[in-house]
Design a protein around this motif. Structure first.
Motif, PDB file in Angstrom:
ATOM      1  N   ALA A 124       0.943  -1.255  -0.053  1.00 24.10           N
ATOM      2  CA  ALA A 124      -0.062  -0.127   0.158  1.00 24.10           C
ATOM      3  C   ALA A 124       1.081   1.380   0.129  1.00 24.10           C
ATOM      4  N   THR A 125       0.219   2.355  -0.653  1.00 24.30           N
ATOM      5  CA  THR A 125       0.936   3.781  -0.548  1.00 24.30           C
ATOM      6  C   THR A 125       1.132   4.172   0.858  1.00 24.30           C
ATOM      7  N   GLN A 126       2.369   4.657   1.078  1.00 30.48           N
ATOM      8  CA  GLN A 126       2.672   5.266   2.612  1.00 30.48           C
ATOM      9  C   GLN A 126       1.847   6.534   2.628  1.00 30.48           C
ATOM     10  N   SER A 127       1.109   6.663   3.857  1.00 29.59           N
ATOM     11  CA  SER A 127       0.545   7.999   4.094  1.00 29.59           C
ATOM     12  C   SER A 127       1.310   9.136   4.093  1.00 29.59           C
ATOM     13  N   LYS A 128       0.602  10.313   3.988  1.00 30.18           N
ATOM     14  CA  LYS A 128       1.402  11.701   3.660  1.00 30.18           C
ATOM     15  C   LYS A 128       1.918  12.045   5.279  1.00 30.18           C
ATOM     16  N   ALA A 129       2.908  12.658   5.310  1.00 28.65           N
ATOM     17  CA  ALA A 129       3.277  13.187   6.559  1.00 28.65           C
ATOM     18  C   ALA A 129       1.883  14.108   7.112  1.00 28.65           C
ATOM     19  N   ALA A 130       1.781  13.807   8.437  1.00 31.32           N
ATOM     20  CA  ALA A 130       0.620  14.389   9.190  1.00 31.32           C
ATOM     21  C   ALA A 130       0.941  15.274  10.072  1.00 31.32           C
ATOM     22  N   VAL A 131       1.910  15.253  10.673  1.00 32.31           N
ATOM     23  CA  VAL A 131       2.500  15.956  11.909  1.00 32.31           C
ATOM     24  C   VAL A 131       3.774  16.625  11.948  1.00 32.31           C
ATOM     25  N   LYS A 186       7.983  15.480  -0.814  1.00 31.74           N
ATOM     26  CA  LYS A 186       7.441  14.612  -1.728  1.00 31.74           C
ATOM     27  C   LYS A 186       5.913  14.624  -1.190  1.00 31.74           C
ATOM     28  N   ASP A 187       5.382  14.853  -0.085  1.00 37.25           N
ATOM     29  CA  ASP A 187       4.039  14.718   0.112  1.00 37.25           C
ATOM     30  C   ASP A 187       3.488  16.018   0.119  1.00 37.25           C
ATOM     31  N   HIS A 188       4.245  17.156   0.482  1.00 41.67           N
ATOM     32  CA  HIS A 188       3.667  18.653   0.416  1.00 41.67           C
ATOM     33  C   HIS A 188       4.173  19.589  -0.537  1.00 41.67           C
ATOM     34  N   ASN A 189       5.324  19.152  -1.169  1.00 41.69           N
ATOM     35  CA  ASN A 189       5.985  20.207  -2.110  1.00 41.69           C
ATOM     36  C   ASN A 189       6.590  21.303  -1.275  1.00 41.69           C
ATOM     37  N   VAL A 190       7.114  20.911  -0.259  1.00 46.58           N
ATOM     38  CA  VAL A 190       7.674  22.020   0.596  1.00 46.58           C
ATOM     39  C   VAL A 190       9.202  21.840   1.084  1.00 46.58           C
ATOM     40  N   SER A 191      10.181  22.495   0.852  1.00 48.67           N
ATOM     41  CA  SER A 191      11.296  22.389   0.988  1.00 48.67           C
ATOM     42  C   SER A 191      11.993  22.664   2.548  1.00 48.67           C
ATOM     43  N   VAL A 192      12.691  21.468   2.947  1.00 45.06           N
ATOM     44  CA  VAL A 192      13.366  21.913   4.430  1.00 45.06           C
ATOM     45  C   VAL A 192      14.902  21.813   4.061  1.00 45.06           C
ATOM     46  N   ILE A 243      -0.215  19.171   9.966  1.00 45.34           N
ATOM     47  CA  ILE A 243      -0.178  19.859   8.620  1.00 45.34           C
ATOM     48  C   ILE A 243      -1.338  19.036   7.864  1.00 45.34           C
ATOM     49  N   ILE A 244      -1.474  17.768   8.201  1.00 44.81           N
ATOM     50  CA  ILE A 244      -2.402  17.083   7.227  1.00 44.81           C
ATOM     51  C   ILE A 244      -3.656  17.598   7.161  1.00 44.81           C
ATOM     52  N   HIS A 245      -4.148  18.509   8.000  1.00 43.93           N
ATOM     53  CA  HIS A 245      -5.368  19.110   8.095  1.00 43.93           C
ATOM     54  C   HIS A 245      -5.299  20.763   7.774  1.00 43.93           C
ATOM     55  N   SER A 246      -4.258  21.347   8.381  1.00 39.88           N
ATOM     56  CA  SER A 246      -3.831  22.748   8.120  1.00 39.88           C
ATOM     57  C   SER A 246      -3.266  23.176   6.842  1.00 39.88           C
ATOM     58  N   GLY A 247      -2.528  22.328   6.318  1.00 40.93           N
ATOM     59  CA  GLY A 247      -1.520  22.791   5.174  1.00 40.93           C
ATOM     60  C   GLY A 247      -0.670  23.587   5.608  1.00 40.93           C
ATOM     61  N   PHE A 248       0.268  23.955   4.496  1.00 39.36           N
ATOM     62  CA  PHE A 248       1.509  25.028   4.722  1.00 39.36           C
ATOM     63  C   PHE A 248       1.042  26.495   4.388  1.00 39.36           C
ATOM     64  N   PRO A 249       0.951  27.379   5.297  1.00 38.56           N
ATOM     65  CA  PRO A 249       0.849  28.835   5.472  1.00 38.56           C
ATOM     66  C   PRO A 249       2.357  29.103   4.589  1.00 38.56           C
ATOM     67  N   GLN A 250       2.423  29.985   4.005  1.00 39.41           N
ATOM     68  CA  GLN A 250       3.800  30.590   3.262  1.00 39.41           C
ATOM     69  C   GLN A 250       4.765  31.041   4.148  1.00 39.41           C
ATOM     70  N   ASN A 251       4.431  31.441   5.370  1.00 36.24           N
ATOM     71  CA  ASN A 251       5.508  31.643   6.285  1.00 36.24           C
ATOM     72  C   ASN A 251       5.973  30.382   6.876  1.00 36.24           C
ATOM     73  N   LEU A 252       5.350  29.429   6.966  1.00 35.37           N
ATOM     74  CA  LEU A 252       5.995  28.103   7.622  1.00 35.37           C
ATOM     75  C   LEU A 252       7.016  27.581   6.543  1.00 35.37           C
ATOM     76  N   LYS A 253       6.434  27.750   5.250  1.00 35.68           N
ATOM     77  CA  LYS A 253       7.351  27.254   3.953  1.00 35.68           C
ATOM     78  C   LYS A 253       8.735  28.027   4.304  1.00 35.68           C
ATOM     79  N   SER A 254       8.638  29.451   4.392  1.00 31.45           N
ATOM     80  CA  SER A 254       9.657  30.208   4.511  1.00 31.45           C
ATOM     81  C   SER A 254      10.702  29.923   5.547  1.00 31.45           C
ATOM     82  N   LEU A 255      10.071  29.573   6.746  1.00 29.60           N
ATOM     83  CA  LEU A 255      10.862  29.337   8.025  1.00 29.60           C
ATOM     84  C   LEU A 255      11.419  28.015   7.575  1.00 29.60           C
ATOM     85  N   LEU A 256      10.748  26.939   7.150  1.00 35.63           N
ATOM     86  CA  LEU A 256      11.517  25.571   6.713  1.00 35.63           C
ATOM     87  C   LEU A 256      12.655  25.745   5.797  1.00 35.63           C
ATOM     88  N   GLY A 257      12.530  26.670   4.902  1.00 37.76           N
ATOM     89  CA  GLY A 257      13.354  26.758   3.654  1.00 37.76           C
ATOM     90  C   GLY A 257      14.624  27.684   4.069  1.00 37.76           C
TER      91      GLY A 257
END
Length: 296
Positions: free
Chosen positions: A138-145, A194-200, A160-174
């Motif tokens: 089975a396909t692995q679940s997406k990152a949830a927390v 892979k799961d959320h198209n967000v760079s860390v 994050i599985i429910h909230s999604g990624f605000p732009q400022n969180l993307k900026s922080l991680l990148g």
């Protein structure tokens, strides 16, 4: 320097653990020249019975010396020695919605900017959780927390599985100014992308850092084994929580504590390792100290 070279006062909890080991080891009682047996001692133990993790002598860390079993070939199972649990005791900020995560990320960015302005590179304990899939193929679940911790006072758990990624969180991680640390953190970063198209970006793997600092044969350190090595504490990993449903909304108190503790431990272990000298530097310093003078 070995900890066995130090004059160490053991805590009552350490003494109880040591006593439990001694019950399994009954050395022959030595007699003096007159045939009188030497008096037994309970708390003053021969230094040769223990070796400890190498710790910088000037460190202000609260690390406990980790006694290791060196008794007999019939008793080498150090797993029987239980350590106290490492837990996060600060405030957990749990964010479930887009606006809550956006607000949390904004607070974190301001905090990190202040640290960066003081000349201290912010270090972030980083971890993620996802719902396990037990069906083969089975396909692995997406990152949830996503968990973020940068001090002893506060850890953020973002759903994050429910909230999604605000732009400022993307900026922080990148943001490469903020160092993200964890065991196997590159794998977590790949999964987030892979799961959320967000760079860390700006990653430090604690296993690699531990090998650099501790020396010896390189090991694949896990969070639990590294915690025991450095702090004489254990990270509890109960299966019912670790393999639980991380997509449930809201998360349980047990899940929140588990998630926050993982991020906190990653941050804490980096702080401990970062204070240690590199193993090759330490070796060179010792060699220079004991080397004979070349001046005739």
């Amino acid at each position: 320097m070995e900890c066995s070279d130090w004059d160490i006062d053991f805590t009552e909890e350490e003494l109880q653990s040591i006593d439990a080991i001694f019950e399994s080891y009954k050395p022959p009682v030595a007699a003096d020249c007159d045939g009188d047996h030497r008096p037994k001692t309970r708390r003053r133990l021969p230094d040769s019975l223990f070796t400890f993790s190498r710790i910088a002598a000037s460190s202000s860390s609260s690390l406990l010396p980790c006694p290791r079993n060196r008794f007999t070939s019939s008793y080498r199972d150090t797993s029987k020695m239980r350590y106290p649990a490492m837990t996060f005791k600060g405030h957990i900020v749990y964010s479930r919605t887009f606006s809550e995560v956006e607000k949390a990320a904004d607070e974190l960015l301001k905090f990190f900017e202040t640290m960066n302005g003081d000349g201290n590179r912010p270090v972030i304990g980083f971890d993620i959780e996802w719902r396990p899939i037990f069906k083969k193929g089975a396909t692995q679940s997406k990152a949830a927390v996503l968990q973020i911790c940068a001090d002893v006072a506060r850890c953020h758990v973002m759903h994050i599985i429910h909230s999604g990624f605000p732009q400022n969180l993307k900026s922080l991680l990148g943001d490469s100014r903020f160092l993200k640390v964890g065991v196997g953190i590159a794998g977590d970063a790949r999964k987030i992308f892979k799961d959320h198209n967000v760079s860390v970006d700006a990653l430090e793997d604690l296993s690699r850092l531990a090998n650099k600092k501790l020396g010896g044969e390189p090991k694949m350190w896990g969070l639990s084994s590294l915690t025991e090595k450095l702090t004489c504490k254990q990270v509890l990993k109960p299966s019912k929580i670790r393999l639980g449903n991380w997509e449930r909304n809201p998360l349980s108190a047990e899940q929140l504590n588990y998630a926050a503790t993982d991020a906190f431990v990653s941050w804490h272990l980096f702080e401990v390792l970062n204070r240690l000298p590199d193993s090759d530097t330490h070796t060179n310093e010792v060699a220079e100290t004991v080397a004979p003078s070349s001046v005739s």
